[in-house]
Scaffold this active site. Structure first.
Site, PDB file in Angstrom:
ATOM      1  N   THR A 380       0.001 -10.335   0.715  1.00  0.00           N
ATOM      2  CA  THR A 380       1.131  -9.485   1.133  1.00  0.00           C
ATOM      3  C   THR A 380       1.432  -9.924   2.550  1.00  0.00           C
ATOM      4  O   THR A 380       0.644 -10.676   3.120  1.00  0.00           O
ATOM      5  CB  THR A 380       0.798  -7.973   1.075  1.00  0.00           C
ATOM      6  OG1 THR A 380       0.701  -7.564  -0.286  1.00  0.00           O
ATOM      7  CG2 THR A 380       1.831  -7.084   1.764  1.00  0.00           C
ATOM      8  N   THR A 398       5.779  -7.820  -0.434  1.00  0.00           N
ATOM      9  CA  THR A 398       4.651  -8.251  -1.261  1.00  0.00           C
ATOM     10  C   THR A 398       5.060  -8.697  -2.658  1.00  0.00           C
ATOM     11  O   THR A 398       6.113  -8.289  -3.152  1.00  0.00           O
ATOM     12  CB  THR A 398       3.632  -7.081  -1.387  1.00  0.00           C
ATOM     13  OG1 THR A 398       2.458  -7.555  -2.036  1.00  0.00           O
ATOM     14  CG2 THR A 398       4.191  -5.918  -2.170  1.00  0.00           C
ATOM     15  N   ASN A 400       2.228  -8.406  -4.520  1.00  0.00           N
ATOM     16  CA  ASN A 400       0.941  -7.775  -4.819  1.00  0.00           C
ATOM     17  C   ASN A 400      -0.200  -8.780  -4.704  1.00  0.00           C
ATOM     18  O   ASN A 400      -0.449  -9.267  -3.638  1.00  0.00           O
ATOM     19  CB  ASN A 400       0.939  -7.064  -6.166  1.00  0.00           C
ATOM     20  CG  ASN A 400      -0.246  -6.105  -6.268  1.00  0.00           C
ATOM     21  OD1 ASN A 400      -0.754  -5.639  -5.253  1.00  0.00           O
ATOM     22  ND2 ASN A 400      -0.706  -5.809  -7.473  1.00  0.00           N
ATOM     23  N   SER A 451       2.592   2.683  -3.308  1.00  0.00           N
ATOM     24  CA  SER A 451       2.201   1.557  -2.450  1.00  0.00           C
ATOM     25  C   SER A 451       1.333   2.056  -1.303  1.00  0.00           C
ATOM     26  O   SER A 451       1.322   3.246  -0.983  1.00  0.00           O
ATOM     27  CB  SER A 451       3.467   0.916  -1.884  1.00  0.00           C
ATOM     28  OG  SER A 451       3.150  -0.080  -0.941  1.00  0.00           O
TER      29      SER A 451
HETATM   30  O1  DON Z   1       2.018  -2.047  -2.289  1.00  0.00           O
HETATM   31  C1  DON Z   1       0.797  -2.128  -2.161  1.00  0.00           C
HETATM   32  O2  DON Z   1       0.119  -1.264  -1.663  1.00  0.00           O
HETATM   33  C2  DON Z   1       0.110  -3.398  -2.620  1.00  0.00           C
HETATM   34  N1  DON Z   1       0.836  -3.992  -3.691  1.00  0.00           N
HETATM   35  C3  DON Z   1      -0.054  -4.301  -1.457  1.00  0.00           C
HETATM   36  C4  DON Z   1      -0.846  -5.507  -1.834  1.00  0.00           C
HETATM   37  C5  DON Z   1      -1.531  -6.133  -0.704  1.00  0.00           C
HETATM   38  O3  DON Z   1      -1.447  -5.748   0.429  1.00  0.00           O
HETATM   39  C6  DON Z   1      -2.352  -7.300  -1.055  1.00  0.00           C
HETATM   40  N2  DON Z   1      -3.129  -7.683   0.054  1.00  0.00           N
HETATM   41  N3  DON Z   1      -3.838  -8.007   0.751  1.00  0.00           N
END
Ligand code: DON
Length: 588
Positions: A380, A398, A400, A451
Site C-alpha cells: 500500500t 492501495t 491491498n 479499511s
Molecule cells: O485498506 C486497508 O486497510 C488495507 N487494504 C491496506 C493494505 C495495506 O496497507 C497493505 N500493507 N502493508
C-alpha cells in the site's frame, strides 16, 4: 540521540506545555494569528519519481490537488506492488481558501456476484485463495474516478497535464528496485496464473531484475484514454470492455453497470482535539479515524511524557486494544450500516474505556472475547503534500496485498486489487491482517469494504503536519505513534523513523519491530501480563516478527519558525521528500 530518548527529552518542551493550556477557543484564535501561507511547498512519497511528478505540477502552476493526481498516478506506475488504477484510495484534502477539510473516498466496491457463499469451500471452510488472489478477490476500482473528481473539483490543471508524468513513466519505463523483485518473487505463483499478467511481468521472458527498465505500454495507453475521456475513458467503452472480459475469462463476474456506476464519495472527516492539536482524519469506511479518536481521547487522561517507557507502552497498548475491539463489531461502510460514530468518538465514551484500564496490568483481550490469528505484512502507499497556499493532501492508496489480486486483464496494464479480503467474508474469520468483523462489514452489492488506511492532518497554533502510511491494520497504530511523536516535539524525519509497536485486540499480543522495545521494558511489560511478539522471542518459541513495517511519509510546516520539512520512512530506500522554496526544490 534515538527518537525514543528524544521523546523523553522533549517532555519538558514549552510547546507541549503551552498547547496543554490552550482551550479550543484559544486554539482557534491562535490559528487565526499565525501565518496562513507556508514558505513554499513540500511532498513526501514512497518513490522519488512520484514525488518529482507532483513537484513538476507545482512548477507548472498547479496546486496541491493537481500534485496529488500526478503523484498518485506516478505511484500507480512505479509502485505496482502497492497501489494502482486497479485499486482504490482515500484523499484527505484541506482547501486553504475555504479552510474546509474534505475526505474523498475512492474505496473499491463489492460486485453483486461476490456473496459470502462464493468465498466458502465445499466443506464450508473459508476459501482464502478466492479472497486474496484472482478475479473474486477484486472490488470495482476507485482510483481512476478519484483522479477525475480531484481534477474537476479541486485542481487547476487538466488531466492531460497531471497524468503526463505517469504516462511517460509507463511508456518509457523506470528502473526496477529491490522491493519489486522481492515482492514479485513472493507473489510469482499467483501472478503467473494469468496470461494478462505474464504479458506485463514476463515480457522479456524472465522475471525482472534490479536495475532493468520496466515498461508498461498498455498501462500508458489506459492512462492516456483516461486523460482524454475522463471517467468514461476507464469505466465505459474499450478499457471497461477489456476489464470485464479479463475478469470473465478467469471465472469472475463483474457487470458493465457496476463499472459505469462506480462513484467516489465525499465525506466529512473525523476530527478530534488532542492536547492543543486539532486532528483531522479518515471517517468510515476507514476504521482508522474513529480508532485514532478513541485512542487519543483515552490517552489524553495521562501525560505520557512523564511516564517511564514500560508504563507508557502499556497505556498506549491498552488504548489500541480497546479501539480495535470496537473496530471489529461496529465499523463498516456508512452507506450501508449505521455506525455509532458520535458515541465512539466522544470524550465521555473514551473516559469510560479509560476507567477500565488498570495502570499496572494488561487487560486480557479474552475478557472481551475473540480469536487469535497471525498477521502478514504487505503493501500500500501513502503521500503527503502541502503547497505554497497552504492547501494540503494526505492520501493513502492501495491494491491491498502485494501486487493485489495478481490479475491484469489482458490489454489494460491494470493490475486489479484484492480488496475483497478486507470485508468480513466469513463472520469472525480473520483476514490477511488478522482483523475480523461481523455484520457491519459483511459484503453487499456496491458496498465498500472496511479499511485501516488513515491519512491524517494535525494542526496546532505552531505546527501543521500531514501524515500516513501503509501497513494493513498496523496503519492505525503507526499513525497514532506518529501523532504522539509530533505532540512530543519530534521533527518530521524522527516521526517517520520512530520504532513501532502494535496491538489489535486479537491476537492478544504486543508486536514490535526489532529494537522498538528494550529487553528491560519487555520484561516489565510481561510482568504486567502482556504477551509480546518480539524478534528475540523467536528462539524461545514465540512467533516473533523480525521484520520492520510501514512506509510513513509526512510533511511538516512549522508556522512559528516559518519552515517546511519532510519525513520519508528510512525503511524504504526509494522514498523521497522534497521541499520547494521560491522555485527551487531541495530533497530531504
Ligand atoms: O485498506 C486497508 O486497510 C488495507 N487494504 C491496506 C493494505 C495495506 O496497507 C497493505 N500493507 N502493508
Amino acid at each position: 540521540m534515538t527518537a525514543e530518548k528524544r521523546w523523553h527529552a522533549s517532555s519538558a518542551s514549552l510547546v507541549l506545555i503551552a498547547s496543554l493550556l490552550l482551550s479550543p477557543a484559544a486554539l482557534a484564535d491562535a490559528r487565526r494569528q499565525t501565518p496562513s501561507h507556508p514558505p513554499g511547498a513540500a511532498i513526501a512519497s514512497a518513490h522519488a519519481l512520484a514525488t518529482e511528478a507532483g513537484m513538476q505540477m507545482l512548477r507548472e502552476g498547479g496546486n496541491a490537488f493537481d500534485a496529488a493526481v500526478a503523484t498518485s498516478a506516478a505511484l500507480s506506475v512505479v509502485e505496482p506492488i502497492s497501489s494502482g488504477l486497479g485499486g482504490g484510495g482515500f484523499f484527505l484534502l484541506h482547501d486553504a481558501k475555504t479552510g474546509k477539510d474534505v475526505f474523498v473516498d475512492a474505496r473499491e466496491t463489492a460486485p453483486a456476484a461476490a456473496t459470502p457463499a462464493e468465498y466458502l469451500l465445499e466443506n464450508g471452510e473459508f476459501n482464502r485463495d478466492r479472497a486474496e488472489n484472482g478475479p473474486w478477490s477484486a472490488g470495482i476500482p476507485g482510483l481512476p474516478a478519484a483522479f477525475v473528481h480531484l481534477a474537476d473539483k479541486y485542481g487547476k490543471l487538466p488531466l492531460k497535464t497531471t497524468l503526463a508524468p505517469a504516462i511517460k513513466l509507463a511508456r518509457e519505463g523506470f528502473p526496477i528496485y529491490a522491493r519489486l523483485v522481492r515482492g514479485y518473487a513472493s507473489r510469482r505463483a499467483v501472478m503467473e496464473r494469468y496470461p494478462g499478467t505474464r504479458a506485463v511481468f514476463l515480457a522479456s521472458g524472465a522475471p525482472l531484475k534490479e536495475g532493468e527498465i520496466f515498461k508498461q505500454p498498455d498501462l500508458a495507453n489506459t492512462l492516456e484514454t483516461l486523460a482524454a475521456k475522463g471517467f468514461d475513458g476507464f469505466y465505459r467503452g474499450d478499457i471497461a470492455d477489456k476489464l470485464l472480459a479479463g475478469v470473465k475469462a478467469e471465472g469472475g463476474r463483474w457487470t458493465a453497470q457496476e463499472l459505469a456506476g462506480y462513484r467516489v464519495r465525499e465525506r466529512e472527516p473525523v476530527s478530534v482535539e488532542y492536547r492543543g492539536w486539532r486532528i483531522v482524519t479518515a471517517p468510515p469506511p476507514s476504521s482508522g479515524g474513529i480508532a485514532l479518536a478513541e485512542m487519543l481521547q483515552i490517552l489524553e487522561g495521562w501525560d505520557l511524557s512523564k511516564l517511564d517507557p514500560a508504563h507508557r507502552i502499556h497505556l498506549v497498548v491498552e488504548s489500541m486494544r480497546r479501539a480495535f475491539r470496537d473496530r471489529t463489531f461496529y465499523l463498516g461502510d456508512p452507506d450501508f450500516v449505521k455506525i455509532p460514530a458520535a458515541t465512539l468518538t466522544s470524550p465521555g465514551y473514551a473516559a469510560g474505556l479509560r476507567a477500565t484500564i488498570h495502570p499496572q496490568k494488561a487487560t486480557p483481550s479474552d475478557l472481551l472475547s475473540g480469536e487469535e490469528t497471525p498477521l502478514e505484512d504487505d503493501e500500500t502507499t501513502h503521500f503527503s503534500i502541502i503547497d505554497a497556499d497552504g492547501n494540503r493532501v494526505a492520501a493513502t492508496q492501495t491494491v491491498n496485498l502485494t501486487f493485489g489480486s495478481g490479475l491484469i486483464p489482458p490489454g489494460t496494464g491494470v493490475l486489479l486489487n484484492d480488496e475483497m479480503d478486507d470485508f468480513a467474508l466469513k463472520p469472525g474469520t480473520p483476514n490477511a491482517f488478522g482483523v475480523m468483523g461481523y455484520d457491519a462489514n459483511a459484503p453487499k452489492p456496491g458496498k465498500r469494504m472496511l479499511s485501516s488506511m488513515t491519512p491524517t492532518f494535525m494542526e496546532s497554533p505552531d505546527r501543521v503536519a500531514v501524515l500516513g502510511t501503509p501497513g494493513g491494520s498496523r496503519i492505525i497504530t503507526m499513525v497514532l505513534l506518529g501523532v504522539l511523536g509530533y505532540d512530543a516535539g519530534l521533527d518530521a524525519q524522527a516521526v517517520a523513523a520512530l520504532p513501532r509497536y502494535h496491538h489489535q485486540w486479537m491476537p492478544d499480543r504486543i508486536q514490535a519491530e526489532t529494537g522498538a522495545i528494550a529487553p528491560q521494558v519487555a520484561a516489565e511489560l510481561k510482568a504486567m501480563g502482556h504477551g509480546l511478539d518480539l524478534p528475540a522471542d523467536e528462539a524461545a518459541g514465540g512467533r516473533g516478527s523480525s521484520h520492520v513495517w510501514g512506509n510513513l511519509q509526512t510533511v511538516l510546516w512549522d508556522r512559528k519558525a516559518g519552515t517546511l520539512s519532510t519525513g520519508s520512512d528510512p525503511r524504504n530506500p526509494v522514498g523521497r521528500g522534497e521541499v520547494m522554496r521560491m522555485g527551487t526544490a531541495a530533497a530531504k
